[in-house]
Design a protein around this motif. Structure first.
Motif, short mmCIF file in Angstrom:
data_model
loop_
_atom_site.label_atom_id
_atom_site.label_comp_id
_atom_site.label_asym_id
_atom_site.label_seq_id
_atom_site.Cartn_x
_atom_site.Cartn_y
_atom_site.Cartn_z
N GLY A 21 60.97 45.81 0.51
CA GLY A 21 59.68 45.22 0.85
C GLY A 21 58.58 46.26 0.96
O GLY A 21 57.42 45.93 1.11
N SER A 22 58.93 47.56 0.87
CA SER A 22 57.90 48.59 1.00
C SER A 22 57.43 49.03 -0.39
O SER A 22 58.09 48.78 -1.39
N SER A 23 56.27 49.72 -0.43
CA SER A 23 55.79 50.27 -1.70
C SER A 23 56.57 51.54 -1.99
O SER A 23 57.13 52.16 -1.10
N THR A 25 55.29 54.45 -3.48
CA THR A 25 54.52 55.62 -3.06
C THR A 25 53.13 55.17 -2.61
O THR A 25 52.65 54.12 -3.03
N TYR A 26 52.51 55.99 -1.80
CA TYR A 26 51.13 55.74 -1.38
C TYR A 26 50.24 56.27 -2.50
O TYR A 26 50.31 57.46 -2.85
N VAL A 27 49.43 55.39 -3.08
CA VAL A 27 48.72 55.71 -4.32
C VAL A 27 47.76 56.90 -4.18
O VAL A 27 47.46 57.59 -5.16
N LEU A 67 50.34 51.83 13.17
CA LEU A 67 51.21 51.91 11.98
C LEU A 67 50.41 52.39 10.77
O LEU A 67 49.31 51.87 10.51
N GLY A 68 50.95 53.36 10.03
CA GLY A 68 50.22 53.97 8.91
C GLY A 68 49.07 54.78 9.47
O GLY A 68 47.94 54.69 9.01
N CYS A 69 49.38 55.60 10.49
CA CYS A 69 48.32 56.26 11.29
C CYS A 69 47.66 57.42 10.56
O CYS A 69 46.64 57.93 11.03
N VAL A 91 52.89 55.97 13.61
CA VAL A 91 53.98 55.95 12.61
C VAL A 91 53.35 56.10 11.23
O VAL A 91 52.37 55.42 10.90
N ASP A 92 53.90 57.00 10.44
CA ASP A 92 53.43 57.13 9.05
C ASP A 92 54.60 57.65 8.22
O ASP A 92 55.46 58.37 8.73
N ARG A 93 54.59 57.25 6.94
CA ARG A 93 55.69 57.68 6.07
C ARG A 93 55.49 59.10 5.56
O ARG A 93 56.43 59.72 5.08
N ALA A 94 54.26 59.62 5.66
CA ALA A 94 53.97 60.94 5.09
C ALA A 94 54.20 62.04 6.13
O ALA A 94 53.53 62.10 7.15
N ALA A 118 58.17 57.45 9.52
CA ALA A 118 58.99 56.26 9.23
C ALA A 118 58.19 55.26 8.42
O ALA A 118 56.96 55.35 8.34
N ASP A 119 58.91 54.29 7.84
CA ASP A 119 58.24 53.24 7.10
C ASP A 119 57.72 52.18 8.07
O ASP A 119 58.43 51.80 9.01
N ALA A 120 56.50 51.72 7.83
CA ALA A 120 55.89 50.73 8.73
C ALA A 120 56.66 49.42 8.73
O ALA A 120 56.54 48.62 9.65
N ILE A 121 57.47 49.19 7.70
CA ILE A 121 58.24 47.95 7.64
C ILE A 121 59.40 47.98 8.63
O ILE A 121 59.81 46.95 9.15
N SER A 135 46.62 48.73 13.08
CA SER A 135 46.79 49.34 11.77
C SER A 135 45.47 49.31 11.01
O SER A 135 44.79 48.29 11.00
N ARG A 136 45.12 50.43 10.37
CA ARG A 136 43.89 50.44 9.55
C ARG A 136 44.22 50.93 8.15
O ARG A 136 44.80 51.99 7.95
N CYS A 137 43.81 50.12 7.18
CA CYS A 137 43.93 50.48 5.75
C CYS A 137 45.36 50.81 5.33
O CYS A 137 45.58 51.69 4.50
C1 LIG Z 1 44.46 54.67 3.74
S1 LIG Z 1 45.55 55.59 4.74
C2 LIG Z 1 45.00 55.11 6.36
C3 LIG Z 1 45.36 56.11 7.43
C4 LIG Z 1 44.85 55.76 8.83
N1 LIG Z 1 45.33 54.45 9.26
C5 LIG Z 1 43.33 55.79 8.87
O1 LIG Z 1 42.71 54.73 8.86
O2 LIG Z 1 42.79 56.91 8.90
C6 LIG Z 1 47.10 54.76 4.59
C7 LIG Z 1 48.21 55.48 5.33
O3 LIG Z 1 49.39 54.66 5.28
C8 LIG Z 1 50.51 55.51 5.03
N2 LIG Z 1 51.52 54.66 4.41
C9 LIG Z 1 51.52 54.11 3.16
N3 LIG Z 1 52.62 53.34 2.98
C10 LIG Z 1 53.30 53.39 4.15
C11 LIG Z 1 54.50 52.78 4.62
N4 LIG Z 1 55.20 51.96 3.83
N5 LIG Z 1 54.92 53.03 5.88
C12 LIG Z 1 54.21 53.87 6.69
N6 LIG Z 1 53.06 54.47 6.31
C13 LIG Z 1 52.62 54.24 5.07
C14 LIG Z 1 49.98 56.62 4.15
O4 LIG Z 1 50.81 57.76 4.21
C15 LIG Z 1 48.60 56.83 4.77
O5 LIG Z 1 48.64 57.77 5.80
#
Ligand SMILES: C[S@@+](CC[C@H](N)C(=O)[O-])C[C@H]1O[C@@H](n2cnc3c(N)ncnc32)[C@H](O)[C@@H]1O
Length: 289
Positions: A21-23, A25-27, A67-69, A91-94, A118-121, A135-137
């Motif tokens: 259910g996860s992507s 890579t982060y584009v 999540l995805g911080c 939490v962030d995958r990177a 970790a993965d946000a899922i 969560s933002r973006c």
């Molecule tokens: C557009 S950035 C937003 C970062 C932060 N929320 C902000 O607003 O500054 C998206 C973030 O989501 C993380 N990300 C992408 N897919 C993810 C996943 N499946 N699980 C956790 N983090 C993920 C990326 O590594 C990236 O740090």
């Protein structure tokens, strides 16, 4: 000694295994340049994100998850707001972004802020223990945003707050309109879709919140406009980060992307043109009691 090294290695491999259910890579990638772009993104939207979180009732002692911080701009601000009697988990995958966030927390003496790769899922967090799950973006980059929203809901305490902010690339303007901005947005939409995301997710958030069974749903849309200089700068910075994925997908040539980046910098330098950011849709709600 060897066995503890092995178990660390095993733990790391487990974190890197694809999560259903996860992507993939982060584009926009994982680099210092992307960390800098996220700093600029926070310059554009951060003021309204912080105002939203204050409206939701954020206060001392709250337990928060982000999540995805990314490098932790909002998570660290949350840590400041909730104080040492509260707690923040980012939490962030990177790995790079998690390390940057950890070192900022360390420098600022925030012992109550922790960052996990970790993965946000499937975040390694306990259900029903958070006053705020934020969560933002992130969701616009994931193939199943409702799944993550449901996960976020499960993490919140009964009556806890769920706040999601995400982009909607179908809006915004330049006056007079800029063909470079339009072309950039076309490319952004195409490549985010290729990576399994949804560049128009913002407008769909309210429906997702209802589908997740959340209550007291509030919706706002913010579209910052220059003279916040970062509004204009974010466009070329974003395209530069998308370039490797665009080339790999065959959606543009090297020369085309470079020319477009130059045009977007020229737009940013042109004080006669008014430019807005893409709209950020902000949705807050509560987990039912
Ligand atoms: C557009 S950035 C937003 C970062 C932060 N929320 C902000 O607003 O500054 C998206 C973030 O989501 C993380 N990300 C992408 N897919 C993810 C996943 N499946 N699980 C956790 N983090 C993920 C990326 O590594 C990236 O740090």
């Amino acid at each position: 000694m060897v066995s503890s090294a092995n178990s660390l290695l095993e733990e790391r491999r487990a974190r890197q295994r694809p999560v259903i259910g996860s992507s993939k890579t982060y584009v926009l990638g994982e680099s210092d340049a992307e960390a800098e772009r996220l700093r600029v993104l926070d310059e554009v939207y951060g003021k309204t994100s912080r105002a939203l979180l204050q409206r939701v009732g954020l206060r001392t002692g709250w337990r928060c998850a982000d999540l995805g911080c990314g490098p932790g701009h909002i998570a660290l601000w949350l840590a400041e707001q909730v104080g040492a009697t509260g707690h923040v988990t980012g939490v962030d995958r990177a790995e790079l972004f998690v390390n940057l966030a950890r070192s900022s927390a360390h420098q600022r003496g925030f012992h109550h802020a922790h960052f996990t790769e970790a993965d946000a899922i499937a975040p390694p967090l306990t259900d029903a223990t958070f006053d705020l799950v934020y969560s933002r973006c992130l969701l616009s980059h994931l193939p199943d945003p409702l799944l993550v929203l449901r996960r976020m809901t499960a993490l919140a305490k009964p009556r806890g707050a769920i706040v999601v902010e995400d982009i909607d690339c179908g809006g915004g303007f330049a006056q007079p309109e800029s063909p470079a901005r339009m072309r950039h947005l076309e490319m952004y939409q195409a490549i985010v879709r290729r990576h399994g995301g949804d560049p128009l997710l913002g407008r769909k958030l309210p429906r997702l919140f209802r589908a997740a069974g959340l209550t007291e749903i509030h919706i706002e849309i913010v579209t910052p406009v220059e003279p916040v200089a970062a509004v204009k700068r974010l466009y070329p910075l974003t395209l530069a980060r998308l370039k490797p994925a665009l080339l790999k997908a065959g959606l543009a040539t090297d020369a085309e992307v470079d020319a477009l980046i130059a045009d977007l910098h020229a737009l940013a330098d042109d004080s006669s043109k008014t430019v807005s950011s893409c709209p950020l849709v902000q949705v807050s709600a509560r987990r039912p009691a």
